[in-house]
Design a protein around this motif. Structure first.
Motif, short mmCIF file in Angstrom:
data_model
loop_
_atom_site.label_atom_id
_atom_site.label_comp_id
_atom_site.label_asym_id
_atom_site.label_seq_id
_atom_site.Cartn_x
_atom_site.Cartn_y
_atom_site.Cartn_z
N LYS A 13 30.22 44.29 44.06
CA LYS A 13 29.66 45.47 44.74
C LYS A 13 30.46 45.77 46.01
O LYS A 13 30.76 44.86 46.79
CB LYS A 13 28.20 45.22 45.09
CG LYS A 13 27.26 45.10 43.90
CD LYS A 13 25.84 44.82 44.36
CE LYS A 13 24.88 44.68 43.20
NZ LYS A 13 24.69 45.95 42.47
N ALA A 69 36.14 43.72 39.20
CA ALA A 69 35.78 45.13 39.32
C ALA A 69 34.28 45.34 39.49
O ALA A 69 33.84 46.39 39.95
CB ALA A 69 36.27 45.91 38.10
N ARG A 70 33.49 44.32 39.14
CA ARG A 70 32.04 44.44 39.22
C ARG A 70 31.49 44.01 40.58
O ARG A 70 30.29 44.16 40.84
CB ARG A 70 31.40 43.62 38.11
CG ARG A 70 31.62 44.21 36.72
CD ARG A 70 31.24 43.22 35.62
NE ARG A 70 29.88 42.73 35.79
CZ ARG A 70 29.42 41.62 35.20
NH1 ARG A 70 30.23 40.90 34.43
NH2 ARG A 70 28.17 41.24 35.40
N ARG A 92 36.79 47.42 43.94
CA ARG A 92 36.41 48.76 44.39
C ARG A 92 36.38 48.80 45.92
O ARG A 92 35.47 49.33 46.55
CB ARG A 92 35.05 49.14 43.80
CG ARG A 92 35.09 49.37 42.29
CD ARG A 92 33.71 49.64 41.74
NE ARG A 92 32.90 48.42 41.75
CZ ARG A 92 31.57 48.41 41.73
NH1 ARG A 92 30.89 49.56 41.70
NH2 ARG A 92 30.91 47.28 41.72
N ARG A 115 38.03 41.96 35.10
CA ARG A 115 36.88 42.81 34.77
C ARG A 115 35.66 42.43 35.60
O ARG A 115 34.86 43.28 35.98
CB ARG A 115 36.58 42.73 33.27
CG ARG A 115 37.71 43.28 32.40
CD ARG A 115 37.58 42.85 30.96
NE ARG A 115 37.66 41.40 30.81
CZ ARG A 115 37.62 40.76 29.65
NH1 ARG A 115 37.48 41.46 28.52
NH2 ARG A 115 37.71 39.45 29.59
N GLU A 116 35.53 41.15 35.91
CA GLU A 116 34.45 40.71 36.80
C GLU A 116 34.77 41.08 38.25
O GLU A 116 33.87 41.44 39.02
CB GLU A 116 34.24 39.20 36.68
CG GLU A 116 33.58 38.78 35.39
CD GLU A 116 33.16 37.32 35.40
OE1 GLU A 116 33.58 36.59 36.33
OE2 GLU A 116 32.42 36.91 34.50
N HIS A 144 39.54 48.73 35.45
CA HIS A 144 38.46 49.70 35.59
C HIS A 144 38.59 50.58 36.82
O HIS A 144 37.86 51.58 36.94
CB HIS A 144 37.10 48.97 35.70
CG HIS A 144 36.60 48.39 34.43
ND1 HIS A 144 35.82 49.09 33.53
CD2 HIS A 144 36.77 47.17 33.88
CE1 HIS A 144 35.52 48.33 32.50
NE2 HIS A 144 36.08 47.16 32.68
N THR A 145 39.49 50.25 37.75
CA THR A 145 39.40 50.79 39.10
C THR A 145 40.57 51.65 39.54
O THR A 145 40.38 52.69 40.19
CB THR A 145 39.22 49.63 40.11
OG1 THR A 145 38.16 48.77 39.66
CG2 THR A 145 38.90 50.15 41.50
#
Length: 261
Positions: free
Chosen positions: A181, A178-179, A208, A175-176, A34-35
Motif C-alpha cells: 500500500k 506492487a501490492r 506504487r 507482483r507482491e 503492474h506499475t
C-alpha cells in the motif's frame, strides 16, 4: 438483407502530420509489471508525448540470476516499439536488473535496435535526480532481499553518494511488491530515512511509490526520489518538457544539472 451501398474512393489525400504525437517515449516493462506502465501514463503521457510499451519475459523470484536473464530480450523488446521509427527516449523499467546487468550494457542492447536513442535506466535516473536535488548523503529503501539489495548499495556508493542507511523488506516476488500500500510506504520512509541523509531513494519500479512521494516528503521533511518518478522525470526532460509537476514531488520541479535546493 439490404443492398450494400456503392463504395466511393476519395482521391484527395488528407494532410498528414509529421508524427501523430510530437514526442515518443519507449518503455520496456517486465511481463509481470503492474506499475511502470500506469505510472508512465500518469506522469509522462500527454497530448504532446506518447508512451509506447513493450514487455519482455521475466520469472520470479527476484534474484541476480533471474534479473540477468532479461538481458538477451532487451534488443528484441526495443525493436517491437514502433519498428523503423525513431524515439526521443527509451526506459528499461527495472531498477535491480539495471544494476545487475549494468547501464552501459543495457544501452548497447537497446541501441542495437534503436540506434542513437537516449536510454534511461531507473538507477541512473535516480542518480541524476538526487544530484539535481543537491543530495550527497542518502538513505535507501528497497523491497528486495539483502542479497539483491547489496548491488544497489554498491551502485550508489560507486556514484559518489554517502549512504547513511539502507533498509530492505525481503520481498522476492515483484507482483507482491506492487501490492504494498502506498500509505505503508510513507511509514516505511519515516523509519528508513536517516537523520543525516539529504534525501531518500526508494528503489523498485514495481512499487506504487510515485503516488506517495508528497506524503513521504512531508513525513521526513526532505526530498524523496523513486524509481518510476525519476525515470519519468528523466524522460520528460529528454523530450524538452520542463513543466513543474509538484504533485509528484520536489524532483519534478527540477531540471537536469540544477543542483540547487
Amino acid at each position: 438483407m439490404n443492398a450494400l451501398p456503392e463504395i466511393r474512393l476519395e482521391t484527395a489525400r488528407p494532410a498528414l502530420d509529421a508524427r501523430p504525437l510530437e514526442k515518443r517515449v519507449g518503455l520496456i516493462a517486465l511481463a509481470t509489471d503492474h506499475t511502470s506502465e500506469v505510472d508512465f501514463r500518469r506522469m509522462v503521457a500527454s497530448e504532446r508525448i506518447g508512451v509506447y510499451v513493450a514487455r519482455i519475459p521475466y520469472a520470479n523470484p527476484t534474484t541476480a540470476e533471474n534479473l540477468r536473464k532479461m538481458q538477451p530480450s532487451l534488443s528484441a523488446g526495443a525493436a517491437l516499439i514502433l519498428p523503423d521509427e525513431t524515439l526521443d527516449a527509451i526506459c528499461y523499467s527495472c531498477t535491480s536488473a539495471s544494476v545487475v546487468i549494468r547501464d552501459a550494457e543495457i544501452e548497447v542492447a537497446i541501441q542495437a535496435a534503436k540506434p542513437g536513442v537516449p536510454v534511461v535506466t531507473p538507477p541512473m535516473a535516480g542518480v541524476r535526480g538526487l544530484k539535481a536535488l543537491g543530495a550527497k548523503r542518502i538513505s535507501i529503501l528497497t523491497p528486495y532481499t539483502i542479497e539483491t539489495s547489496r548491488p544497489m548499495a554498491a551502485y550508489f556508493a560507486a556514484h559518489g553518494f554517502d549512504i547513511k542507511s539502507f533498509t530492505c523488506l525481503d520481498f522476492k516476488d515483484d507482483r507482491e511488491m506492487a501490492r504494498i500500500k502506498p500509505a505503508s510506504l510513507v511509514d516505511l520512509a519515516r523509519k528508513a530515512a536517516d537523520a543525516q541523509a539529504d534525501a531518500l531513494f526508494v528503489s523498485c519500479t514495481a512499487l506504487r511509490a510515485a503516488l506517495a512521494v508528497p506524503d513521504m516528503e512531508e513525513a521526513i521533511g526532505r526530498p524523496v526520489v523513486t524509481s518510476n518518478q525519476a525515470s519519468a522525470w528523466n524522460c520528460l526532460r529528454l523530450c524538452g518538457d520542463g513543466a513543474a509537476r509538484p504533485e509528484f514531488g520536489r524532483l519534478m520541479m527540477k531540471r537536469p544539472g540544477d543542483n540547487s535546493h
